[in-house]
Design a protein around this motif. Sequence first.
Motif, PDB file in Angstrom:
ATOM      1  N   ALA A 291       0.999  -1.981   0.190  1.00 31.79           N
ATOM      2  CA  ALA A 291      -0.342  -0.290  -0.179  1.00 31.79           C
ATOM      3  C   ALA A 291       0.606   1.605   0.228  1.00 31.79           C
ATOM      4  CB  ALA A 291      -0.924   0.367   1.207  1.00 31.79           C
ATOM      5  N   GLN A 292      -0.023   2.516  -0.406  1.00 30.98           N
ATOM      6  CA  GLN A 292       0.477   4.017  -0.189  1.00 30.98           C
ATOM      7  C   GLN A 292       0.161   4.700   0.737  1.00 30.98           C
ATOM      8  OE1 GLN A 292      -0.838   4.402  -4.388  1.00 30.98           O
ATOM      9  NE2 GLN A 292       1.137   4.900  -4.672  1.00 30.98           N
TER      10      GLN A 292
ATOM     11  N   ILE B 236     -12.776  -4.716   5.637  1.00 29.75           N
ATOM     12  CA  ILE B 236     -14.148  -3.660   4.632  1.00 29.75           C
ATOM     13  C   ILE B 236     -13.388  -3.159   3.097  1.00 29.75           C
ATOM     14  CG2 ILE B 236     -15.196  -3.167   6.485  1.00 29.75           C
ATOM     15  CD1 ILE B 236     -14.082  -0.427   6.399  1.00 29.75           C
ATOM     16  N   GLY B 237     -12.249  -3.824   2.625  1.00 32.20           N
ATOM     17  CA  GLY B 237     -11.502  -3.655   1.727  1.00 32.20           C
ATOM     18  C   GLY B 237     -10.585  -2.356   1.803  1.00 32.20           C
ATOM     19  N   VAL B 238     -10.428  -1.809   2.564  1.00 31.19           N
ATOM     20  CA  VAL B 238      -9.128  -0.320   2.628  1.00 31.19           C
ATOM     21  C   VAL B 238      -7.364  -1.665   3.137  1.00 31.19           C
ATOM     22  CG1 VAL B 238      -8.353   0.773   3.871  1.00 31.19           C
ATOM     23  CG2 VAL B 238     -10.951   0.620   4.083  1.00 31.19           C
ATOM     24  N   LYS B 239      -6.935  -1.058   1.785  1.00 30.65           N
ATOM     25  CA  LYS B 239      -5.685  -1.776   1.966  1.00 30.65           C
ATOM     26  C   LYS B 239      -4.443  -0.254   2.518  1.00 30.65           C
ATOM     27  CE  LYS B 239      -2.913  -3.609  -1.866  1.00 30.65           C
ATOM     28  NZ  LYS B 239      -2.748  -3.866  -2.973  1.00 30.65           N
ATOM     29  N   THR B 240      -3.735  -1.401   3.432  1.00 28.90           N
ATOM     30  CA  THR B 240      -3.316   0.050   4.055  1.00 28.90           C
ATOM     31  C   THR B 240      -1.973  -1.174   4.363  1.00 28.90           C
ATOM     32  OG1 THR B 240      -3.435   0.041   6.303  1.00 28.90           O
ATOM     33  CG2 THR B 240      -5.025   1.775   4.949  1.00 28.90           C
TER      34      THR B 240
ATOM     35  N   ARG C  69      10.508   1.580   3.249  1.00 25.73           N
ATOM     36  CA  ARG C  69      11.289   0.458   1.962  1.00 25.73           C
ATOM     37  C   ARG C  69      10.957   1.716   0.948  1.00 25.73           C
ATOM     38  NH1 ARG C  69       9.942  -5.353   3.926  1.00 25.73           N
ATOM     39  NH2 ARG C  69      11.409  -5.208   5.798  1.00 25.73           N
ATOM     40  N   LYS C  70       9.216   2.569   1.096  1.00 25.72           N
ATOM     41  CA  LYS C  70       9.253   3.357  -0.435  1.00 25.72           C
ATOM     42  C   LYS C  70       8.437   4.450   0.096  1.00 25.72           C
ATOM     43  CE  LYS C  70       4.798   0.686   0.942  1.00 25.72           C
ATOM     44  NZ  LYS C  70       4.235  -0.723   0.427  1.00 25.72           N
ATOM     45  N   GLU C  71       7.985   5.220  -0.835  1.00 22.57           N
ATOM     46  CA  GLU C  71       7.669   6.300  -0.228  1.00 22.57           C
ATOM     47  C   GLU C  71       6.049   6.653  -0.057  1.00 22.57           C
ATOM     48  OE1 GLU C  71       6.943  10.182  -3.223  1.00 22.57           O
ATOM     49  OE2 GLU C  71       8.363  10.900  -2.718  1.00 22.57           O
ATOM     50  N   TYR C  72       5.580   7.099   1.439  1.00 22.17           N
ATOM     51  CA  TYR C  72       4.468   6.743   1.201  1.00 22.17           C
ATOM     52  C   TYR C  72       3.425   8.256   1.210  1.00 22.17           C
ATOM     53  CZ  TYR C  72       4.762   2.771   3.787  1.00 22.17           C
ATOM     54  OH  TYR C  72       5.162   1.017   3.511  1.00 22.17           O
ATOM     55  N   HIS C  73       2.054   8.245   0.834  1.00 22.88           N
ATOM     56  CA  HIS C  73       1.340   9.705   1.005  1.00 22.88           C
ATOM     57  C   HIS C  73       0.921  10.054   2.003  1.00 22.88           C
ATOM     58  CE1 HIS C  73      -0.048   7.247  -3.764  1.00 22.88           C
ATOM     59  NE2 HIS C  73       1.452   8.005  -3.555  1.00 22.88           N
TER      60      HIS C  73
ATOM     61  N   ASN D 260     -11.165   8.116  -0.920  1.00 20.58           N
ATOM     62  CA  ASN D 260     -10.600   9.655  -1.720  1.00 20.58           C
ATOM     63  C   ASN D 260      -9.662  10.023  -2.417  1.00 20.58           C
ATOM     64  OD1 ASN D 260     -13.216   9.230  -2.768  1.00 20.58           O
ATOM     65  ND2 ASN D 260     -14.797  10.721  -1.167  1.00 20.58           N
ATOM     66  N   ASN D 261      -8.626   9.488  -1.113  1.00 15.18           N
ATOM     67  CA  ASN D 261      -7.046  10.286  -1.189  1.00 15.18           C
ATOM     68  C   ASN D 261      -5.705   9.484  -0.912  1.00 15.18           C
ATOM     69  OD1 ASN D 261      -8.234  13.340  -0.624  1.00 15.18           O
ATOM     70  ND2 ASN D 261      -9.321  11.730   1.005  1.00 15.18           N
ATOM     71  N   HIS D 262      -6.292   7.709  -0.744  1.00 17.45           N
ATOM     72  CA  HIS D 262      -5.208   7.207  -1.612  1.00 17.45           C
ATOM     73  C   HIS D 262      -4.509   6.768  -2.028  1.00 17.45           C
ATOM     74  CE1 HIS D 262      -7.616   4.352  -3.356  1.00 17.45           C
ATOM     75  NE2 HIS D 262      -6.380   3.563  -3.541  1.00 17.45           N
TER      76      HIS D 262
END
Length: 249
Positions: free
Chosen positions: A40-41, A90-94, A115-119, A205-207
């Motif tokens: 996830a981001q 409920i389908g929320v991926k983090t 390890r990566k850039e998060y939003h 709407n914002n991930h």
Amino acid sequence: MKIDYRLLKKRCLDPIEAFHEEGDLELTENGPLIFVDRGAQVLGVAHLDTALPYADQFGIVRGDSFRGVVCPHLDDRLGAYILLDLLPSIGVKTDVLLTVGEEIGLSTGTHFVPRKEYHWIFSFDRSGTDVVLYRYADPALVSLMKEYRFKVGYGTFSDICFMEHLGVKGINFGCGYVMQHTEWCAVDLDDTVAAVSRFKQFWKNNHTTRMAHNAKPSTEPEWYSNRLRIFQDPQPVFSQEPLHGCGKE
């Protein structure tokens, strides 16, 4: 949205060591740090240490218009349950980061090297159902929270306060518990469901939007030094028993 009481109880009462297998374990100078990579981001953060010594106490309360749980470890084991179990259901991926040391102001989140850039990052480590933004607050973020009917409140500390080095905004969402840091800590799960439902819409709407944050230079905050002073006092005004899972090396 269905609350799994059995799984919530397990998350509340499991020792910290039981979470080690949830992801990649790093042993820092302040204790363990567990990272769960779900591709996830957005990163969710929860702490596993608790303010009160471990107690095998978990009660379910049901009424005509109320469903709740009483457990002294809801702060922040309820947050861990939300991140690890409820959001995926409920389908929320983090991605998920599990820390210790938050209750004494020494969160192992300080040591997290992404390890990566998060939003953006977030937690569910807050009583009530408002949100707090700490030093991440700016007019644009406050306005965005209000768009999703989140009341912006005031808070002093959580894990994400020590994670400005990620360079993105952090938000702490209330998850409904009250009387935290007491044996009567309780949660109205309808409040939890309502908060998580609003979060789902916000995430949807914002991930994919990166919310950049420039860390503000500062000296050690007063609340932090005061908090450490309490725990370093050789004769504190409360129990000197070690926090659950946070014994000294």
